[in-house]
Write an enzyme that holds these catalytic residues in place. Structure first.
Site, short mmCIF file in Angstrom:
data_model
loop_
_atom_site.label_atom_id
_atom_site.label_comp_id
_atom_site.label_asym_id
_atom_site.label_seq_id
_atom_site.Cartn_x
_atom_site.Cartn_y
_atom_site.Cartn_z
N GLY A 58 42.62 38.11 34.00
CA GLY A 58 41.36 38.77 33.63
C GLY A 58 40.61 39.25 34.86
N ASN A 59 39.37 39.64 34.67
CA ASN A 59 38.54 40.07 35.81
C ASN A 59 37.11 39.60 35.58
OD1 ASN A 59 36.94 42.31 34.46
ND2 ASN A 59 39.04 42.92 34.01
N ARG A 60 36.26 39.82 36.57
CA ARG A 60 34.92 39.21 36.55
C ARG A 60 33.87 40.06 35.85
NH1 ARG A 60 33.43 38.29 42.41
NH2 ARG A 60 31.47 37.62 41.48
N SER A 61 34.25 41.14 35.19
CA SER A 61 33.23 41.98 34.56
C SER A 61 32.52 41.22 33.44
CB SER A 61 33.88 43.24 34.00
OG SER A 61 32.91 43.98 33.31
N ALA B 270 36.12 47.15 32.50
CA ALA B 270 37.09 46.91 33.57
C ALA B 270 38.41 46.58 32.89
CB ALA B 270 36.61 45.76 34.44
#
Ligand code: CTP
Length: 405
Positions: free
Chosen positions: A201-204, A273
């Site tokens: 995943g990502n931090r958005s 994102a």
């Protein structure tokens, strides 16, 4: 914007303390105009301290700057909270025997009142007629609510809560330049599963996309918000009758949801994102250490969703991409953005700088907005809502020639 808050002599005046705080916090220049009676409930220093502006009740102060009309002339909005039966009657008759009265007569700005009085006074035919007169003149009225009144009575007449008055006030300051325009917004960050319990995943956080959806709806748009893994508290800002939320998890789900939403949208905003790669194989069972060794995760590329939307762009549709970059200078930021705008073929590209400490999960943001020739059409810095305002201004501008066709 300049907001005049008129406060009249009712016990609910204490609640307007919070109203003034909310309007100042929203970034507005607030001038409080209490009546003499109002000062019996909340004193002048309180209003001055909260509004950071001088406060007077008299038409005879600051005569050199013709304060009795200047306040009304310079106002973008006048709010009267609480509005007593007496002040409502004076407004209906056009009586200007104090600074609030002259301000109300001298203004061409929208006027919002929050009535507060006893139920009998609210129901009295005189008040009903006065309210009717004000409504006919275009005065906006919020409340009153039904509930407990001073002295233990209850019924209609209670001033609505300051948060509701602030919301109504801010809505009056928002342009309705996206009335009926359909907008599809993606927000948040996709998660690509490895097994039933793990993902890439990502931090958005989704805050910027949610702010865009909320601001677009406030300006009259009908919004589909495709929300990738956004927490409930962030998503709460998008609670609006004109926002339909479509929750998604992976890039593939987001691609499908955006393809559907884009079919009848005049503007498409890809603020999410999106994972560029996903695991080639998703295990049905949790990966364990029992097999021994460190697993190698093979990745495959996900489709470029925004490029797909651009290739299927409807006539008159504006497509907006986002880019988060980690450049070493502003020149590099704009240069990278320019290349990305050309590569993706979007009409507008909103680029921001991110890093370990910047951009993600924070309340603020700073962006450059590039047009379809790669030129910087706007820059914006501030809260994510303020950045959303700038992005929507650019969308309105890009839509204008297309809507005239
Ligand atoms: N985007 C997309 N589909 C993807 C990846 C990104 O639609 N698979 C969109 C994002 O929503 C954003 C824009 O493309 O609007 C730019 O995202 P970014 O990750 O910066 O672009 P990339 O093409 O992945 O470029 P980079 O190599 O810099 O990561």
């Amino acid at each position: 914007m300049n907001i005049v808050v008129g406060v009249t002599g009712g016990i609910a005046a204490y609640k307007s303390v919070q109203l003034v705080r909310l309007l100042v916090k929203a970034g507005h220049d607030v001038t409080v105009v209490p009546t003499d009676d109002a000062l019996r409930f909340v004193g002048l220093p309180t209003w001055e301290a909260l509004s950071h502006n001088p406060v007077t009740t008299s038409v005879h102060d600051d005569v050199a700057r013709v304060r009795h009309v200047a306040l009304g002339q310079g106002a973008d909005l006048v709010v009267v909270a609480p509005a007593t039966a007496n002040t409502i009657a004076k407004m209906a008759a056009g009586i200007a025997d104090n600074l609030l009265g002259t301000t109300l007569l001298a203004t061409e700005a929208p006027v919002l009142i929050a009535p507060a009085m006893h139920a009998e006074m609210w129901r009295h035919p005189a008040t009903t007629a006065n309210i009717g007169t004000l409504r006919d003149r275009g005065v906006h009225i919020v409340g009153p609510a039904v509930g407990e009144l001073a002295g233990g009575d209850s019924g209609p007449g209670r001033m609505v809560e300051p948060e509701e008055i602030a919301e109504a006030a801010l809505a009056l300051l928002t342009p309705r330049d996206l009335d009926g325009v359909r907008i599809a917004v993606s927000a948040g960050g996709t998660r690509e599963p490895l097994d039933p319990v793990r993902y890439l995943g990502n931090r958005s956080s989704g805050r910027q996309g949610v702010a865009l959806a909320a601001e677009a709806a406030a300006r009259g748009a009908v919004v589909t918000l495709v929300a990738a893994n956004i927490s409930a508290d962030v998503l709460a800002e998008a609670r609006h009758p004109s926002i339909a939320v479509v929750p998604v998890g992976t890039a593939a789900e987001l691609a499908d949801a955006m393809a559907d939403a884009a079919v009848d949208a005049q503007a498409v905003v890809m603020a999410a994102a999106v994972a560029d790669y996903r695991p080639a194989v998703v295990s049905d069972r949790k990966l364990t250490k029992e097999g021994g060794g460190v697993p190698a995760i093979e990745l495959v590329e996900t489709p470029d969703i925004v490029a797909g939307l651009v290739s299927r762009r409807r006539d008159g549709q504006v497509i907006v991409g986002f880019a988060a970059e980690t450049p070493q200078s502003e020149e590099e930021l704009v240069e990278r953005a320019r290349r990305k705008q050309q590569r993706k073929g979007v009409d507008l590209l909103v680029v921001n700088e991110v890093g370990w400490e910047r951009g993600f999960e924070s309340a603020g943001n700073a962006v450059h907005i590039l047009g379809d020739g790669g030129e910087v059409v706007a820059t914006a810095e501030g809260t994510k809502r303020e950045v959303a305002t700038a992005v929507l201004d650019a969308i309105v501008e890009a839509l204008a020639p297309l809507r005239r066709r």
